[in-house]
Design an enzyme around this catalytic site. Structure first.
Site, PDB file in Angstrom:
ATOM      1  N   LEU A  94       0.781  -1.482  -0.061  1.00  0.00           N
ATOM      2  CA  LEU A  94      -0.205   0.081  -0.062  1.00  0.00           C
ATOM      3  C   LEU A  94       0.711   0.900  -0.009  1.00  0.00           C
ATOM      4  O   LEU A  94       2.146   1.585   0.647  1.00  0.00           O
ATOM      5  CB  LEU A  94      -0.607  -0.645   0.880  1.00  0.00           C
ATOM      6  N   HIS A 110      -0.988 -12.459   7.935  1.00  0.00           N
ATOM      7  CA  HIS A 110      -0.204 -12.784   6.997  1.00  0.00           C
ATOM      8  C   HIS A 110      -0.168 -15.015   7.132  1.00  0.00           C
ATOM      9  O   HIS A 110       0.094 -15.695   9.062  1.00  0.00           O
ATOM     10  CB  HIS A 110       1.334 -12.860   7.855  1.00  0.00           C
ATOM     11  N   GLU A 148       3.253   1.449   7.044  1.00  0.00           N
ATOM     12  CA  GLU A 148       4.409   1.719   6.521  1.00  0.00           C
ATOM     13  C   GLU A 148       5.441   0.465   5.932  1.00  0.00           C
ATOM     14  O   GLU A 148       6.276   0.747   4.923  1.00  0.00           O
ATOM     15  CB  GLU A 148       5.055   3.180   6.152  1.00  0.00           C
TER      16      GLU A 148
HETATM   17  C1  GRF Z   1      -2.591 -17.006   1.288  1.00  0.00           C
HETATM   18  O1  GRF Z   1      -1.626 -17.889   1.610  1.00  0.00           O
HETATM   19  C2  GRF Z   1      -2.845 -16.110   2.947  1.00  0.00           C
HETATM   20  O2  GRF Z   1      -2.147 -16.103   3.974  1.00  0.00           O
HETATM   21  C3  GRF Z   1      -2.400 -15.033   1.732  1.00  0.00           C
HETATM   22  O3  GRF Z   1      -2.229 -14.893   0.096  1.00  0.00           O
HETATM   23  C4  GRF Z   1      -3.069 -16.196   0.441  1.00  0.00           C
HETATM   24  C5  GRF Z   1      -4.003 -16.303  -0.457  1.00  0.00           C
HETATM   25  O4  GRF Z   1      -4.819 -16.057   0.068  1.00  0.00           O
HETATM   26  N1  GRF Z   1      -2.430 -13.614   2.748  1.00  0.00           N
HETATM   27  P1  GRF Z   1      -6.663 -16.535  -0.091  1.00  0.00           P
HETATM   28  O5  GRF Z   1      -7.108 -17.402  -0.718  1.00  0.00           O
HETATM   29  O6  GRF Z   1      -6.624 -15.149  -1.492  1.00  0.00           O
HETATM   30  O7  GRF Z   1      -7.223 -15.676   1.066  1.00  0.00           O
END
Ligand code: GRF
Length: 200
Positions: A94, A110, A148
């Site tokens: 972002l 995460h 950030e």
């Molecule tokens: C996943 O590994 C999640 O942990 C990461 O992005 C990947 C896809 O997530 N943040 P999603 O199926 O699009 O929610």
């Protein structure tokens, strides 16, 4: 009523978990007011449409200039007037202007126990490949406020997941999603909606 905008880039399984938990009442007093994707073919957009949720794509194809993309992304968020911005598998760093405007009101999921296996370039399967390469016996997922930096904001909730013998990155990713991501992201949103977790 907590109004949330969810930013996505891919399959949208974390988005689906939020939709499902709102539908079954596990997340109270919350409405997804918009889903925003940086990829116009993201299946997450289909999930939003199937749930009757306003869904928009803001892509670099449409806005080749980074400044124009950032302005369009900020506009897409502002139009929804969210109380909370949820990054759910969102693979865009972002712009500082967006983070400043929504400081303390942006959360991210995460797929590791931060501060392990996070930071620039650590996303999706790469995270699990790194965990397997290091030989950790426990990994998991983290929900944190976005600042950030990359995956550096204050940690809100974490959930541990065991690494099993013979795990591949794909098997481990699926376990982390099922046992951790899809549980703690809705739990944090519900906590914020109930005022148990205060926005920064
Ligand atoms: C996943 O590994 C999640 O942990 C990461 O992005 C990947 C896809 O997530 N943040 P999603 O199926 O699009 O929610």
């Amino acid at each position: 009523m907590l109004k949330i905008a969810v930013c996505v880039s891919g399959g949208g399984t974390n988005l689906q978990a939020i939709i499902d938990r709102i539908a079954d009442g596990s997340i109270e007093n919350t409405r997804i007011v918009r889903v925003i994707s940086n990829k116009d073919k993201a299946y997450a957009l289909e999930r939003a449409k199937a749930a009757g949720i306003d869904a928009v794509a803001v892509t670099r194809t449409a806005y080749p200039e980074k400044a124009d993309f950032n302005a369009a992304l900020l506009k897409a968020i502002d139009e929804a007037e969210p109380d909370l911005v949820v990054l759910a598998g969102f693979l865009v760093v972002l712009d500082p202007e967006i983070i400043r405007k929504y400081k303390g009101r942006i959360i991210n999921i995460h797929p590791s126990l931060i501060p392990s296996f996070c930071g620039a370039g650590m996303y999706g399967l790469k995270v699990h490949e790194a965990a397997l390469a290091r030989g950790v016996k426990v990994t998991g997922a983290t929900v944190h406020f976005v600042d950030e930096g990359t995956d550096t904001g204050p940690i809100i909730m974490q959930k541990a997941v065991n690494v099993e013998d013979g795990d591949t990155a794909e098997i481990l990713q699926k376990r982390v999603m099922e046992q951790a991501e899809w549980k703690i992201l809705p739990a944090v949103i519900d906590g914020i909606a109930k005022g148990k977790i205060t926005l920064g």
